[in-house]
Design an enzyme around this catalytic site. Structure first.
Site, PDB file in Angstrom:
ATOM      1  CB  SER A 102      -0.963  -0.062   1.190  1.00  0.00           C
ATOM      2  OG  SER A 102      -1.984   0.900   1.087  1.00  0.00           O
ATOM      3  CG  ASP A 152      -7.426  -2.447  -3.479  1.00  0.00           C
ATOM      4  OD1 ASP A 152      -7.973  -1.550  -2.806  1.00  0.00           O
ATOM      5  OD2 ASP A 152      -6.213  -2.725  -3.382  1.00  0.00           O
ATOM      6  CG  HIS A 183      -6.004  -1.863   0.074  1.00  0.00           C
ATOM      7  ND1 HIS A 183      -5.490  -1.460  -1.148  1.00  0.00           N
ATOM      8  CD2 HIS A 183      -5.185  -1.305   1.017  1.00  0.00           C
ATOM      9  CE1 HIS A 183      -4.426  -0.695  -0.957  1.00  0.00           C
ATOM     10  NE2 HIS A 183      -4.223  -0.583   0.346  1.00  0.00           N
TER      11      HIS A 183
END
Length: 201
Positions: A102, A152, A183
């Site tokens: 991320s 996501d 995610h």
């Protein structure tokens, strides 16, 4: 930068640069790094930015909207830290593979966007395109793994595909792995990254 370093058993293996997601720290991805390569050095770093008390690697203006000025400053900071760590811990600076999730994957991608030969490879879990409209350095077959979720909502599929295209146009060898979830970092994605890594390194 706050970090932990674990010396690997085999100095010929890459040093894994671990970069956490928002709210993580330098301990979060150590297990992931050891799963990818048990013999490698591990350099796991904590981001220097706090967002509501949660560590990050650079500021953002809103969800999915990066503070590009801060991103550049923090990318320079991280690159300098890697250079210094290579001297301090005596590992091969030319054999560093980033593993980011991320927010950590985003700054790892920006390292590739900003510097030639800064990484020997990268595993990017759920990254976005860090910057647009910039000329990328040539990446002479730099191997990059991108893990992405079809559902996501923080990182739409178009982001993963655009990043793949930008890196490939610069000469990188990119594998884009999809799972059906959001995610989160799934075990299937980790195993796919591990198999990819074993073939490349």
């Amino acid at each position: 930068m706050n970090h932990v370093f674990y010396k690997g058993e085999d100095s010929s293996r890459p040093t894994l640069l671990l970069l956490h997601g928002t709210g993580g720290n330098e301990h979060d991805l150590v297990g992931l790094g050891k799963e990818i390569d048990i013999s490698a050095n591990i350099l796991s770093v904590r981001g220097n930015v706090l967002e509501n008390g949660m560590p990050r690697f650079f500021k953002r203006l809103a969800e999915g909207v990066f503070d590009l000025e801060d991103l550049q400053v923090r990318t320079v900071e991280l690159k300098s830290f890697i250079d210094e760590a290579a001297e301090n811990y005596e590992f091969d600076r030319d054999n560093v593979v980033a593993i980011g999730y991320s927010n950590g994957a985003n700054i790892a991608a920006n390292l590739l966007f900003e510097y030639k030969n800064v990484l020997n490879g990268a595993i990017l879990h759920h990254p976005m395109v860090p910057r647009r409209g910039v000329e990328l350095p040539r990446m002479s077959k730099t191997p990059v793994f991108i893990g992405a979720g079809k559902n996501d909502h923080m990182c739409p599929a178009t982001e993963s595909e655009e990043l793949q295209n930008l890196l490939q146009e610069a000469g990188a060898m990119v594998e884009l792995y999809w799972h059906a979830y959001g995610h989160q970092l799934t075990q299937d994605e980790v195993q796919a990254a591990k198999q990819w890594y074993q073939l490349k390194f």
